[in-house]
Design an enzyme around this catalytic site. Structure first.
Site, PDB file in Angstrom:
ATOM      1  N   CYS A 103      11.761  16.109 -10.571  1.00 37.87           N
ATOM      2  CA  CYS A 103      12.417  15.319 -11.412  1.00 37.87           C
ATOM      3  C   CYS A 103      14.026  15.434 -11.436  1.00 37.87           C
ATOM      4  O   CYS A 103      14.262  16.714 -11.752  1.00 37.87           O
ATOM      5  CB  CYS A 103      11.904  15.174 -12.870  1.00 37.87           C
ATOM      6  SG  CYS A 103      12.839  13.728 -13.811  1.00 37.87           S
ATOM      7  N   ASP A 205      10.604   4.957  -1.182  1.00 36.60           N
ATOM      8  CA  ASP A 205      10.919   3.751  -0.497  1.00 36.60           C
ATOM      9  C   ASP A 205       9.781   3.225   0.045  1.00 36.60           C
ATOM     10  O   ASP A 205      10.053   2.467   1.253  1.00 36.60           O
ATOM     11  CB  ASP A 205      11.962   4.075   0.344  1.00 36.60           C
ATOM     12  CG  ASP A 205      13.350   4.537  -0.305  1.00 36.60           C
ATOM     13  OD1 ASP A 205      13.440   4.585  -1.189  1.00 36.60           O
ATOM     14  OD2 ASP A 205      14.328   5.095   0.510  1.00 36.60           O
ATOM     15  N   GLY A 227       5.730   4.255  -5.950  1.00 39.02           N
ATOM     16  CA  GLY A 227       6.114   4.383  -7.480  1.00 39.02           C
ATOM     17  C   GLY A 227       6.694   2.933  -7.816  1.00 39.02           C
ATOM     18  O   GLY A 227       5.962   2.170  -8.394  1.00 39.02           O
TER      19      GLY A 227
HETATM   20  C1  LIG Z   1      11.397   5.188 -13.972  1.00 35.20           C
HETATM   21  C2  LIG Z   1      10.892   6.261 -13.228  1.00 35.20           C
HETATM   22  C3  LIG Z   1      10.301   7.597 -13.810  1.00 35.20           C
HETATM   23  C4  LIG Z   1       9.829   8.516 -12.929  1.00 35.20           C
HETATM   24  N1  LIG Z   1       9.326   9.436 -13.731  1.00 35.20           N
HETATM   25  C5  LIG Z   1       8.877  10.468 -13.030  1.00 35.20           C
HETATM   26  C6  LIG Z   1       7.996  11.764 -13.661  1.00 35.20           C
HETATM   27  O1  LIG Z   1       7.646  11.564 -14.711  1.00 35.20           O
HETATM   28  N2  LIG Z   1       7.676  12.721 -12.751  1.00 35.20           N
HETATM   29  C7  LIG Z   1       7.762  12.778 -11.580  1.00 35.20           C
HETATM   30  O2  LIG Z   1       7.321  13.492 -10.835  1.00 35.20           O
HETATM   31  N3  LIG Z   1       8.586  11.644 -10.978  1.00 35.20           N
HETATM   32  C8  LIG Z   1       8.927  10.510 -11.480  1.00 35.20           C
HETATM   33  N4  LIG Z   1       9.667   9.738 -10.896  1.00 35.20           N
HETATM   34  C9  LIG Z   1       9.820   9.682  -9.507  1.00 35.20           C
HETATM   35  C10 LIG Z   1       8.739   8.957  -8.699  1.00 35.20           C
HETATM   36  O3  LIG Z   1       7.433   9.673  -8.974  1.00 35.20           O
HETATM   37  C11 LIG Z   1       8.965   8.709  -7.348  1.00 35.20           C
HETATM   38  O4  LIG Z   1       8.936  10.267  -6.817  1.00 35.20           O
HETATM   39  C12 LIG Z   1      10.057   7.882  -7.065  1.00 35.20           C
HETATM   40  O5  LIG Z   1      10.327   6.850  -7.614  1.00 35.20           O
HETATM   41  C13 LIG Z   1      10.164   7.721  -5.656  1.00 35.20           C
HETATM   42  O6  LIG Z   1       9.234   6.611  -5.360  1.00 35.20           O
HETATM   43  P1  LIG Z   1       9.263   5.297  -5.099  1.00 35.20           P
HETATM   44  O7  LIG Z   1      10.499   4.955  -3.861  1.00 35.20           O
HETATM   45  O8  LIG Z   1       7.958   4.804  -4.449  1.00 35.20           O
HETATM   46  O9  LIG Z   1       9.733   4.692  -6.293  1.00 35.20           O
HETATM   47  C14 LIG Z   1      10.208   8.773 -11.693  1.00 35.20           C
HETATM   48  C15 LIG Z   1      10.769   7.406 -11.115  1.00 35.20           C
HETATM   49  C16 LIG Z   1      11.005   6.271 -11.831  1.00 35.20           C
HETATM   50  C17 LIG Z   1      11.896   5.216 -11.256  1.00 35.20           C
END
Ligand SMILES: Cc1cc2nc3c(=O)[nH]c(=O)nc-3n(C[C@H](O)[C@H](O)[C@H](O)COP(=O)(O)O)c2cc1C
Length: 333
Positions: A103, A205, A227
């Site tokens: 994070c 992505d 995500g």
């Molecule tokens: C609103 C939000 C909250 C997130 N909270 C966490 C979290 O609690 N723990 C974590 O490991 N990653 C967290 N992430 C990162 C996501 O797990 C993920 O790695 C990131 O969004 C990239 O994936 P995506 O492109 O499919 O969204 C968060 C992302 C977003 C957008």
């Protein structure tokens, strides 16, 4: 070390942990739409787990259908990680524990948690060992790229592997990248090439079933984690599984269906004081499916109470329809 969730021939589809969003109600919504093969809780602060009553902690509410479910832990002190896991083992039956070394939020990194730990491989190892001493369940890590240097990613992973992690999820953006730069999928491939025995979940992505297939084939990894696109389309896992199997994408549900279902699940699982806020947090993302979503969001924010918000939403979405994939949010948070 192999674990059963990877012992199926199909790629593993996983819902990303997202703070404030992937609570029990949302995870169950995903499950009701056909589900994925691996769920994570939102990140749980190890200190809170140790010092608060787990039975009263809303972050620890679990649903009925979300299996396997890993608890994701965030913090810095190996001893607190150890005590947190010991505590969780006594109260819950999570199928495993995931350690948040990824994070990149400012506050999290300022505490030296999450992605701030990528620069401290020895401490990461200590944390893994402390957790493993207190559970026989699988322990995984969620990483960002430390700095886009192959040697640094591979040397960190090697240490984590030796410490006994069961699998790694990689979101290949460096901590300073935010969401502005694209995820560099080739770094997921670096991991697979260097550690063929280590199950790897690629993340970042993926906004459509087609992109999920592309990531899997380009990187050679065992799974894909989604995500933000799952916030826009909680049924994306069903669509991806079908697309990977048959090359077909099922028809999307009517736009009001997911908000109606989620509102009911929020009432079922979350305490009164969190309901409206959590619903609104999700709508911020879901409404980005629609051209006038930001305007709709502004109107809905003004309504007080879950029922009033839902009633207005029904009116606004009555004439809307969902475009074909990709489900790419246009705002970042
Ligand atoms: C609103 C939000 C909250 C997130 N909270 C966490 C979290 O609690 N723990 C974590 O490991 N990653 C967290 N992430 C990162 C996501 O797990 C993920 O790695 C990131 O969004 C990239 O994936 P995506 O492109 O499919 O969204 C968060 C992302 C977003 C957008």
């Amino acid at each position: 070390m192999s674990i059963s969730i990877f012992e199926v021939e199909k790629p593993l589809l996983s819902l990303a942990p997202m703070a404030g969003l992937t609570h029990a109600a949302f995870r169950e919504l995903v499950a009701l739409y056909g589900g994925c093969n691996l769920y994570f809780t939102e990140m749980l602060n190890v200190r809170a787990v140790v010092f608060q009553n787990p039975r009263k902690d809303p972050y620890l509410i679990c649903g009925e259908r979300e299996h396997p479910l890993f608890a994701q832990l965030v913090g810095r002190d190996p001893e607190l990680f150890a005590r947190a896991v010991k505590r969780l083992e006594g109260f819950f039956s999570f199928e495993g524990y995931d350690l948040n070394f990824g994070c990149a939020r400012g506050a999290i990194q300022r505490y030296g948690w999450g992605a701030a730990l990528l620069g401290e491989p020895e401490l990461c190892v200590e944390i893994v060992l402390a957790v493993k001493e207190n559970t026989s369940r699988p322990v995984s890590v969620k990483l960002r790229s430390p700095d886009h240097h192959r040697e640094n990613l591979l040397s960190l992973t090697e240490k984590l592997l030796q410490a006994g992690v069961s699998f790694v999820t990689l979101h290949p953006r460096a901590p300073k990248d935010g969401f502005k730069r694209p995820a560099r999928w080739e770094e997921i491939r670096w991991l697979k090439e260097a550690f063929p025995e280590l199950p790897v979940i690629g993340n970042g992505d993926v906004f459509s079933p087609q992109e999920a297939r592309k990531l899997l084939s380009e990187c050679g990894c065992e799974g894909v984690m989604i995500g933000r696109a799952a916030l826009l389309r909680p049924w994306i896992f069903r669509d991806t599984a079908r697309f990977l199997d048959e090359g077909v994408i099922p028809v999307a549900p009517p736009p009001v269906e997911a908000p109606e279902r989620l509102a009911r699940l929020i009432e079922k699982y979350l305490p009164e004081e969190l309901r409206e806020k959590r619903f609104e947090l999700w709508l911020f993302w879901y409404l980005q499916n629609f051209r006038y979503g930001v305007h709709y969001f502004g109107l809905i924010k003004k309504e007080k109470g879950l029922a009033a918000k839902l009633a207005l939403l029904k009116k606004l979405l009555k004439e809307e329809r969902l475009d074909p994939y990709p489900a790419r949010p246009y705002l970042l948070r």
